[in-house]
Design a protein around this motif. Structure first.
Motif, mmCIF file in Angstrom:
data_model
loop_
_atom_site.group_PDB
_atom_site.id
_atom_site.type_symbol
_atom_site.label_atom_id
_atom_site.label_comp_id
_atom_site.label_asym_id
_atom_site.label_seq_id
_atom_site.Cartn_x
_atom_site.Cartn_y
_atom_site.Cartn_z
ATOM 1 N N GLU A 54 0.760 -1.156 -0.005
ATOM 2 C CA GLU A 54 -0.036 -0.068 -0.030
ATOM 3 C C GLU A 54 0.997 1.379 -0.032
ATOM 4 O O GLU A 54 0.415 2.212 -0.201
ATOM 5 C CB GLU A 54 -0.934 0.062 1.239
ATOM 6 N N ARG A 55 2.112 1.183 0.218
ATOM 7 C CA ARG A 55 3.033 2.346 0.277
ATOM 8 C C ARG A 55 3.856 2.616 -0.994
ATOM 9 O O ARG A 55 4.320 3.553 -1.317
ATOM 10 C CB ARG A 55 4.080 1.950 1.338
ATOM 11 N N THR A 56 3.671 1.342 -2.054
ATOM 12 C CA THR A 56 4.317 1.611 -3.445
ATOM 13 C C THR A 56 3.671 2.754 -3.974
ATOM 14 O O THR A 56 2.415 2.978 -3.853
ATOM 15 C CB THR A 56 3.991 0.381 -4.239
ATOM 16 N N PRO A 57 4.510 3.655 -4.635
ATOM 17 C CA PRO A 57 3.886 4.786 -5.216
ATOM 18 C C PRO A 57 2.900 4.782 -6.140
ATOM 19 O O PRO A 57 1.891 5.195 -6.492
ATOM 20 C CB PRO A 57 5.151 5.315 -5.929
ATOM 21 N N ARG A 58 3.047 3.466 -6.964
ATOM 22 C CA ARG A 58 1.976 3.035 -8.231
ATOM 23 C C ARG A 58 0.851 2.869 -7.469
ATOM 24 O O ARG A 58 -0.496 3.314 -7.795
ATOM 25 C CB ARG A 58 2.354 1.901 -8.895
ATOM 26 N N ILE A 59 0.616 2.209 -6.212
ATOM 27 C CA ILE A 59 -0.541 1.967 -5.520
ATOM 28 C C ILE A 59 -1.052 3.273 -4.872
ATOM 29 O O ILE A 59 -2.513 3.363 -4.892
ATOM 30 C CB ILE A 59 -0.496 0.854 -4.494
ATOM 31 N N VAL A 60 -0.229 4.197 -4.335
ATOM 32 C CA VAL A 60 -0.739 5.441 -3.720
ATOM 33 C C VAL A 60 -1.515 6.297 -4.794
ATOM 34 O O VAL A 60 -2.547 6.870 -4.754
ATOM 35 C CB VAL A 60 0.362 6.227 -3.134
ATOM 36 N N ASN A 61 -0.615 6.357 -6.084
ATOM 37 C CA ASN A 61 -1.307 7.152 -7.126
ATOM 38 C C ASN A 61 -2.587 6.445 -7.570
ATOM 39 O O ASN A 61 -3.630 7.417 -7.949
ATOM 40 C CB ASN A 61 -0.309 7.202 -8.164
ATOM 41 N N ALA A 62 -2.681 5.194 -7.859
ATOM 42 C CA ALA A 62 -3.818 4.622 -8.369
ATOM 43 C C ALA A 62 -5.104 4.764 -7.452
ATOM 44 O O ALA A 62 -6.137 5.060 -7.762
ATOM 45 C CB ALA A 62 -3.790 3.172 -8.413
ATOM 46 N N ALA A 63 -4.720 4.743 -6.058
ATOM 47 C CA ALA A 63 -5.687 4.944 -5.207
ATOM 48 C C ALA A 63 -6.369 6.441 -5.147
ATOM 49 O O ALA A 63 -7.572 6.571 -4.879
ATOM 50 C CB ALA A 63 -5.335 4.695 -3.499
ATOM 51 N N LYS A 64 -5.492 7.262 -5.760
ATOM 52 C CA LYS A 64 -5.978 8.847 -5.763
ATOM 53 C C LYS A 64 -7.094 8.872 -6.970
ATOM 54 O O LYS A 64 -7.995 9.773 -6.942
ATOM 55 C CB LYS A 64 -4.952 9.530 -6.200
ATOM 56 N N LEU A 65 -7.162 7.703 -7.559
ATOM 57 C CA LEU A 65 -8.139 7.946 -8.910
ATOM 58 C C LEU A 65 -9.531 7.877 -8.411
ATOM 59 O O LEU A 65 -10.305 8.072 -9.517
ATOM 60 C CB LEU A 65 -7.652 6.763 -9.954
ATOM 61 N N HIS A 66 -9.781 7.406 -7.230
ATOM 62 C CA HIS A 66 -11.281 7.396 -6.728
ATOM 63 C C HIS A 66 -11.753 9.024 -6.845
ATOM 64 O O HIS A 66 -13.072 9.179 -6.776
ATOM 65 C CB HIS A 66 -11.386 6.797 -5.494
ATOM 66 N N ARG A 67 -11.029 9.866 -6.788
ATOM 67 C CA ARG A 67 -11.230 11.356 -6.734
ATOM 68 C C ARG A 67 -11.419 11.886 -8.190
ATOM 69 O O ARG A 67 -10.488 11.770 -9.047
ATOM 70 C CB ARG A 67 -10.632 12.114 -6.054
#
Length: 269
Positions: A11-24
């Motif tokens: 969950e700390r991997t940058p790709r995961i962090v950035n992907a989670a932001k796409l809920h906005r």
């Protein structure tokens, strides 16, 4: 497909962090991508070429191996993730562990109408993601040529909308136009009749002429179409035989689109 889950994204991997932001919505527009979750949506995204990346847990990789195999043929990048990363990406209480990043798939209203459609759904001011997704799914099932969300609506590329559409977001052309008057003008210019449902409509659904190219206006869940009812060429009643006071948005849309599809197919229009 062999995936290295010993080095799975956390969950700390940058790709995961950035992907989670796409809920906005703001982040989706900024990144030019959107995120989806679940078997039907991801399968449809892969098969239509919309998916660019897949994130999958070890358990999901075994369960949905056929999707991952198809992704390999479509040159979609597949990334192993931990269960905790999946919970970070998901917007549901229980995650499937299968996600995809996708290229935007929205059309313009003009492009949909340029194809000389026979049947179009026009949800107006739709604010509930589940209803928006169901309208897309129903429109797809009834053979509609497009769905045009008009006004300040929920984003059709939101994860909840995509999930509720059960993959239909990738199968039927979908547009989102904020200017309702402009949408109505484009519909008229394309030669489509504009119909809307109303409890006191002047014509019963069974008596309406549905043999010509038709655009159905579907109103907001709470407030309906309001003054926009007057913009319709015909206001149509759906007879209620039992004691229910009214029909919800998705049910009314299903009935109208089914009747239109039947009439158009019977007439050969």
């Amino acid at each position: 497909m062999n995936l290295d889950f010993d080095n799975a994204f956390t969950e700390r991997t940058p790709r995961i962090v950035n992907a989670a932001k796409l809920h906005r919505s703001k982040e989706r527009k900024k990144a030019g991508k959107f995120i989806i979750e679940g078997e039907n949506a991801v399968d449809a995204a892969v098969s239509t070429g919309a998916a660019t990346d897949i994130f999958v847990t070890e358990a999901a990789a075994q369960r949905f191996d056929y999707i991952l195999s198809a992704a390999g043929y479509m040159d979609v990048y597949v990334h192993p993730i931990t269960d905790k990363a999946a919970r970070h990406l998901s917007d549901t209480a229980t995650t499937t562990g299968l996600f995809a990043l996708c290229k935007p798939v929205l059309w313009s209203a003009g492009k949909i109408l340029a194809g000389k459609p026979r049947l179009v759904s026009v949800p107006v001011l739709t604010s509930e993601p589940g209803n928006a997704g169901t309208l897309i799914r129903t429109s797809d099932a009834m053979g509609a040529d497009g769905v045009i969300f008009a006004g300040e609506t929920v984003d059709p590329l939101g994860c909840k909308v995509a999930r509720a559409s059960a993959g239909s977001l990738f199968h039927v052309p979908v547009a989102r136009e904020q200017n309702i008057k402009d949408v109505l003008g484009q519909l008229r210019k394309s030669g489509m009749q504009i119909l809307a449902t109303a409890a006191d409509g002047e014509v019963d659904l069974a008596e309406a002429d549905l043999t010509q190219p038709t655009a159905w206006l579907f109103g907001n869940e709470a407030h309906g179409l309001g003054e926009l009812l007057e913009e319709a060429d015909v206001r149509v009643r759906i007879p209620i035989r039992g004691r229910a006071e009214s029909l919800n948005l998705a049910t009314a849309a299903s009935i109208c689109l089914y009747e239109s599809a039947q009439a158009l197919n019977s007439s050969g229009a």
